[in-house]
Design an enzyme around this catalytic site. Sequence first.
Site, PDB file in Angstrom:
ATOM      1  N   PRO A   2       5.260  12.004   1.403  1.00 54.11           N
ATOM      2  CA  PRO A   2       6.098  13.196   1.332  1.00 54.11           C
ATOM      3  C   PRO A   2       7.010  13.205   0.122  1.00 54.11           C
ATOM      4  O   PRO A   2       7.890  12.371  -0.018  1.00 54.11           O
ATOM      5  CB  PRO A   2       6.926  13.130   2.619  1.00 54.11           C
ATOM      6  CG  PRO A   2       6.373  11.984   3.406  1.00 54.11           C
ATOM      7  CD  PRO A   2       5.755  11.072   2.409  1.00 54.11           C
ATOM      8  N   GLU A   3       6.757  14.149  -0.735  1.00 57.50           N
ATOM      9  CA  GLU A   3       7.688  14.453  -1.812  1.00 57.50           C
ATOM     10  C   GLU A   3       8.421  15.720  -1.369  1.00 57.50           C
ATOM     11  O   GLU A   3       8.311  16.113  -0.214  1.00 57.50           O
ATOM     12  CB  GLU A   3       6.921  14.645  -3.132  1.00 57.50           C
ATOM     13  CG  GLU A   3       6.080  13.410  -3.468  1.00 57.50           C
ATOM     14  CD  GLU A   3       5.316  13.508  -4.768  1.00 57.50           C
ATOM     15  OE1 GLU A   3       5.815  14.155  -5.701  1.00 57.50           O
ATOM     16  OE2 GLU A   3       4.222  12.938  -4.858  1.00 57.50           O
ATOM     17  N   HIS A  93       1.596   3.878  15.844  1.00 57.68           N
ATOM     18  CA  HIS A  93       2.710   3.706  14.915  1.00 57.68           C
ATOM     19  C   HIS A  93       3.864   4.665  15.180  1.00 57.68           C
ATOM     20  O   HIS A  93       4.669   4.925  14.295  1.00 57.68           O
ATOM     21  CB  HIS A  93       2.214   3.833  13.477  1.00 57.68           C
ATOM     22  CG  HIS A  93       1.223   2.766  13.126  1.00 57.68           C
ATOM     23  ND1 HIS A  93       1.563   1.439  13.038  1.00 57.68           N
ATOM     24  CD2 HIS A  93      -0.105   2.828  12.896  1.00 57.68           C
ATOM     25  CE1 HIS A  93       0.489   0.730  12.739  1.00 57.68           C
ATOM     26  NE2 HIS A  93      -0.539   1.549  12.660  1.00 57.68           N
ATOM     27  N   ARG A 112       3.417   2.495   7.564  1.00 64.77           N
ATOM     28  CA  ARG A 112       3.902   1.416   6.691  1.00 64.77           C
ATOM     29  C   ARG A 112       5.369   1.059   6.893  1.00 64.77           C
ATOM     30  O   ARG A 112       5.857   0.111   6.307  1.00 64.77           O
ATOM     31  CB  ARG A 112       3.636   1.793   5.227  1.00 64.77           C
ATOM     32  CG  ARG A 112       2.174   1.679   4.885  1.00 64.77           C
ATOM     33  CD  ARG A 112       1.873   2.192   3.508  1.00 64.77           C
ATOM     34  NE  ARG A 112       2.371   1.329   2.464  1.00 64.77           N
ATOM     35  CZ  ARG A 112       2.253   1.611   1.164  1.00 64.77           C
ATOM     36  NH1 ARG A 112       1.669   2.730   0.793  1.00 64.77           N
ATOM     37  NH2 ARG A 112       2.711   0.788   0.261  1.00 64.77           N
TER      38      ARG A 112
END
Length: 276
Positions: A2-3, A93, A112
């Site tokens: 995500p930018e 996750h 991550r």
Amino acid sequence: MPELPEVEVILQGLAPYIIGRTIVSTWYSGKKLRHPFAFEQIEKRLTGAAFSGAERRAKNLILQLDNRCFLVCHMGMTGKLGIFTPDSPVHKHDHIIFTLNDRQQVRFNDVRRFGSIQLFKDLNREQLEELAFAQLGVEPFSPECNGDYFFQLAKGRSTPVKSFLMDNRIVVGIGNIYANETLFRAGIHPSRPAGKVLLREWKQLHTELVQTLEWAIECGGSTISDFLNASGQQGYFQANFRVYGRHQQKCPTCSREIEKSVIGGRATFFCRGCQK
DNA sequence: ATGGCCTCCTGTATGC
DNA sequence: TGCATACAGGAGGCCA
């Protein structure tokens, strides 16, 4: 992942589901995230509190509660925030789940674990800005972000213009994808020293930056591998990439082969013919 | 002050 | 098929 555009898309998808709703309970996987998740404090302070606002600052999502508390969410590389019904299975996750008073759940999933959700309490929005975001540069859509601003800050800097654009002390929200794409659209070679970029080029670059980010938001962001919006849908701006991930393919403008290099440890894509 | 490198973590793709 | 290795969107810390 995500930018700026992706965070904006998550915000727009999430806000209608949470504003005015109350947190009934919180669940936490216990796994370590980028910043410690203050589970006990959050349970104590936010149970019974209602979401009163939501906004984006840089790549952060700021969720405001009605008791002088804020949740600041950062997606890192692989973070996702989504709306789920209580009966949908918990994913491997999933790390944080807020259950709301309409039984819907806000779930934070992050493979991550470079992302985080932080609590800021007993303060107003202005104080949050000073405490959490004082080091950040300008927002790309703000009036103070323009060609002159870039030109002034870049004076004398030898760092590659691409690294300069991705430095959030200069301007926020631009990650690897949109840095590559914007530089192509502005015709500027990514390894050019920032201080060697002319004022008129900075003006052009600013125009391309704003247009690219706006277009990407309209497209629902870019899904390279796993970006999903708050409703679990993919974005499709990746169909409009001109250089990112397109090495050994033809430049859409001049048909030269797009090249790949590494700048600041990041994959960099450019056309030698179109970018000087 | 600046620039470059490394690291946190897991999953996936690639090559042998 | 199995294994080792490289690499991936962020960002902060460290060192020269």
